[in-house]
Write a protein that holds these residues in place. Sequence first.
Motif, PDB file in Angstrom:
ATOM      1  N   UNK A  60       0.951  -1.310   0.032  1.00  0.00           N
ATOM      2  CA  UNK A  60      -0.052   0.039   0.120  1.00  0.00           C
ATOM      3  C   UNK A  60       0.947   1.277   0.053  1.00  0.00           C
ATOM      4  N   UNK A  61       1.753   1.367   0.776  1.00  0.00           N
ATOM      5  CA  UNK A  61       2.712   2.438   0.938  1.00  0.00           C
ATOM      6  C   UNK A  61       3.478   2.746  -0.420  1.00  0.00           C
ATOM      7  N   UNK A  62       4.132   1.743  -0.988  1.00  0.00           N
ATOM      8  CA  UNK A  62       4.726   1.888  -2.112  1.00  0.00           C
ATOM      9  C   UNK A  62       3.885   2.249  -3.548  1.00  0.00           C
ATOM     10  N   UNK A  63       2.496   1.620  -3.400  1.00  0.00           N
ATOM     11  CA  UNK A  63       1.647   2.081  -4.417  1.00  0.00           C
ATOM     12  C   UNK A  63       1.218   3.548  -4.216  1.00  0.00           C
ATOM     13  N   UNK A  64       1.125   3.940  -3.037  1.00  0.00           N
ATOM     14  CA  UNK A  64       0.472   5.400  -2.537  1.00  0.00           C
ATOM     15  C   UNK A  64       1.770   6.456  -2.986  1.00  0.00           C
ATOM     16  N   UNK A  65       2.895   6.209  -2.827  1.00  0.00           N
ATOM     17  CA  UNK A  65       4.069   6.825  -3.141  1.00  0.00           C
ATOM     18  C   UNK A  65       4.987   6.233  -4.239  1.00  0.00           C
ATOM     19  N   UNK A  66       4.790   6.153  -5.697  1.00  0.00           N
ATOM     20  CA  UNK A  66       5.065   5.310  -6.468  1.00  0.00           C
ATOM     21  C   UNK A  66       6.879   5.619  -6.843  1.00  0.00           C
ATOM     22  N   UNK A  67       7.140   6.984  -6.275  1.00  0.00           N
ATOM     23  CA  UNK A  67       8.477   7.468  -6.829  1.00  0.00           C
ATOM     24  C   UNK A  67       9.529   7.077  -5.459  1.00  0.00           C
ATOM     25  N   UNK A  68       8.791   6.450  -4.407  1.00  0.00           N
ATOM     26  CA  UNK A  68       9.595   6.235  -3.184  1.00  0.00           C
ATOM     27  C   UNK A  68      10.757   5.307  -3.431  1.00  0.00           C
ATOM     28  N   UNK A  69      12.028   5.610  -3.107  1.00  0.00           N
ATOM     29  CA  UNK A  69      13.160   4.834  -3.364  1.00  0.00           C
ATOM     30  C   UNK A  69      13.438   4.363  -1.858  1.00  0.00           C
ATOM     31  N   UNK A  70      12.884   3.018  -1.502  1.00  0.00           N
ATOM     32  CA  UNK A  70      13.297   2.628  -0.241  1.00  0.00           C
ATOM     33  C   UNK A  70      14.762   2.161  -0.092  1.00  0.00           C
ATOM     34  N   UNK A  71      15.408   2.699   0.991  1.00  0.00           N
ATOM     35  CA  UNK A  71      17.000   2.565   1.014  1.00  0.00           C
ATOM     36  C   UNK A  71      17.125   1.844   2.250  1.00  0.00           C
ATOM     37  N   UNK A  72      16.224   1.354   3.031  1.00  0.00           N
ATOM     38  CA  UNK A  72      16.386   0.771   4.357  1.00  0.00           C
ATOM     39  C   UNK A  72      15.114   0.421   5.042  1.00  0.00           C
ATOM     40  N   UNK A  73      14.924  -0.830   5.496  1.00  0.00           N
ATOM     41  CA  UNK A  73      14.035  -1.191   6.283  1.00  0.00           C
ATOM     42  C   UNK A  73      13.957  -1.510   7.822  1.00  0.00           C
ATOM     43  N   UNK A 226       7.151  -5.932  -2.908  1.00  0.00           N
ATOM     44  CA  UNK A 226       7.540  -4.641  -3.564  1.00  0.00           C
ATOM     45  C   UNK A 226       8.807  -3.742  -3.152  1.00  0.00           C
ATOM     46  N   UNK A 227       9.656  -4.317  -2.116  1.00  0.00           N
ATOM     47  CA  UNK A 227      10.515  -3.561  -1.561  1.00  0.00           C
ATOM     48  C   UNK A 227      11.900  -4.209  -2.562  1.00  0.00           C
ATOM     49  N   UNK A 228      12.586  -3.293  -3.193  1.00  0.00           N
ATOM     50  CA  UNK A 228      13.722  -3.964  -4.086  1.00  0.00           C
ATOM     51  C   UNK A 228      14.735  -5.029  -3.297  1.00  0.00           C
ATOM     52  N   UNK A 229      14.970  -5.862  -4.026  1.00  0.00           N
ATOM     53  CA  UNK A 229      15.808  -7.139  -3.606  1.00  0.00           C
ATOM     54  C   UNK A 229      17.167  -6.208  -3.143  1.00  0.00           C
ATOM     55  N   UNK A 230      17.937  -6.691  -2.154  1.00  0.00           N
ATOM     56  CA  UNK A 230      19.019  -6.095  -1.817  1.00  0.00           C
ATOM     57  C   UNK A 230      18.777  -5.008  -0.699  1.00  0.00           C
ATOM     58  N   UNK A 231      17.803  -4.296  -0.360  1.00  0.00           N
ATOM     59  CA  UNK A 231      17.456  -3.385   0.431  1.00  0.00           C
ATOM     60  C   UNK A 231      17.984  -3.938   2.006  1.00  0.00           C
ATOM     61  N   UNK A 232      18.781  -2.924   2.765  1.00  0.00           N
ATOM     62  CA  UNK A 232      19.133  -3.371   4.062  1.00  0.00           C
ATOM     63  C   UNK A 232      18.005  -3.527   5.118  1.00  0.00           C
ATOM     64  N   UNK A 233      17.977  -4.419   5.814  1.00  0.00           N
ATOM     65  CA  UNK A 233      16.968  -4.574   7.095  1.00  0.00           C
ATOM     66  C   UNK A 233      17.764  -4.593   8.345  1.00  0.00           C
ATOM     67  N   UNK A 234      17.260  -4.021   9.247  1.00  0.00           N
ATOM     68  CA  UNK A 234      17.770  -3.836  10.640  1.00  0.00           C
ATOM     69  C   UNK A 234      17.178  -5.143  11.349  1.00  0.00           C
ATOM     70  N   UNK A 235      17.939  -5.127  12.557  1.00  0.00           N
ATOM     71  CA  UNK A 235      17.427  -6.341  13.470  1.00  0.00           C
ATOM     72  C   UNK A 235      16.095  -6.091  14.187  1.00  0.00           C
ATOM     73  N   UNK A 236      15.979  -4.855  14.545  1.00  0.00           N
ATOM     74  CA  UNK A 236      14.736  -4.395  14.938  1.00  0.00           C
ATOM     75  C   UNK A 236      14.621  -4.690  16.406  1.00  0.00           C
ATOM     76  N   UNK A 237      13.495  -4.378  17.443  1.00  0.00           N
ATOM     77  CA  UNK A 237      13.344  -4.758  18.592  1.00  0.00           C
ATOM     78  C   UNK A 237      11.926  -4.700  19.054  1.00  0.00           C
ATOM     79  N   UNK A 238      11.572  -4.643  20.406  1.00  0.00           N
ATOM     80  CA  UNK A 238      10.078  -4.934  21.027  1.00  0.00           C
ATOM     81  C   UNK A 238       9.741  -3.438  20.742  1.00  0.00           C
ATOM     82  N   UNK A 239       8.565  -3.178  20.631  1.00  0.00           N
ATOM     83  CA  UNK A 239       8.032  -1.679  20.312  1.00  0.00           C
ATOM     84  C   UNK A 239       8.065  -0.919  21.207  1.00  0.00           C
TER      85      UNK A 239
END
Length: 497
Positions: A60-73, A226-239
């Motif tokens: 939904x987010x990537x369709x809402x902002x088609x020119x978004x270049x996601x560089x990290x998750x 829809x996120x490009x392959x190779x995009x870095x992803x962090x480990x994350x944590x509890x909310x």
Amino acid sequence: MRCTLGVDIGTSSSKGVLVGVDGTIIASASRAHEVRRPHTGWVEMDGDVWWDEFVSISRELLETVPDAEVVGVGVSGMGPCILLADEDDRPVRPAILYGVDTRSTAQIDRMTGDLGIEEITRVGGSTLTSQAGGPKIAWIGDEEPEALARARRLFMPASWLTRNLTGAYVLDHQSASQVSPFYDIEAESWYGPWWELYAGGIEQPALLWAGDLAGEVTAGAAAATGIPAGTPVITGSIDAWTEAVSVGAHEVGDLMLMYGTTMFLVATGAETLRTPSMWTTAGAFAGTRNLAGGLSTSGALTAWLKDLTGADYPELLAEAELSPPGARGLLVLPYFAGERTPIQDPDARGVIAGLTLEHTRGDLYRAALEATALGVRHNVETMRAAGADIRRIVAVGGGTQGRLWPQVVSDVTGLAQEVPQTTIGASYGAAFLAATAIAAPDATPVITDWNPVAETIRPDEALRPAYDDLFDRYVRLYADSKDVVHELADTQRGASA
């Protein structure tokens, strides 16, 4: 348009944001969901929902902002939750949620007796409570041994998303420190002897810090999200910890107060403080420790009243504003789902004292807000008694969007609260951690630039004597009603919800 994507899996909804490199929220999306309560004291959720909602939100987010270049998750989620999966990463049963799920009382008692309370506290920092992950795993072993026999991996919402996105099997130190008693808080590593004793068939996830890079989006995950392959992803944590990051409340001396379905408090320090009334954990970042606490109900209590009365929140808030401090002689114990800290009593129950035929639903709603504020005060005073140096309080979460609730909390506690410009929550913190992880050393973002303080809520000092008296009654009401309430809890135990 360069941006980072942050997604948080919460108790009542999943939320995602696309955030620009300057901290501006470009787009947001959410998905409501419900937990399951098949028996009194049980709170569960299907782990597959977490990934399905991530995929839906991302698309939904990537369709809402088609020119978004996601560089990290960035990823985040409620916790500590226990989701066990087999060798093919298929959940062996629904996830058992954090301290609101109180089914493992017998396992807590047995493990405490077997291992010793002093040794448990020495190794993990905290006594075993309904918040601890270890007894939940032991419960599965006792009650569903075939499920534990098939289990090969342990996940929480953030690590489940990371696994599906990157294939990495990791868990952050903060989350791991709540899988008590399997984590050695001083060594910052799994405690092998007790892991083998209770979870020997499960592979230990590698330990990283919340903002560390866990891996990159795989081709399969890219096709799904829809996120490009190779995009870095962090480990994350509890909310709660990611939410503290989102408002800059993760430095030594800070206390983050999270207004949500439950109320959560995280005090950050440099030393390991141990007290049986609170939770001692690793911090979100290396070199920090936390003393944490949580009310089992806050937003859940106000939602219950909304559903019970058939009114909407604006109506209830307007009526509560007409009710004076003290709600015209009403006092509520907010233990409608048991209570976590500082009383650590899964058999506590809600109490409404002082009701008369003259009281209105506005009085009752105000009394519920005051009840959560009294619970916050109880936690803060317990933290300080344990040695926590609390110099600054930052409020975050949906409850800060209206003025009445945080004002009541400040009046009851006598403490000022800083409210930041953006209070969307943990998803924003996850996006910030992702931006930090991929930034060049000379261009690391600063959260106070992303999210400055918008206002400071200060207590009304004239109300201090009345609320001091009410707090005294609050503490005494629990002590005086506990025996009867526990008898009532016995009649409810195991009953269908």
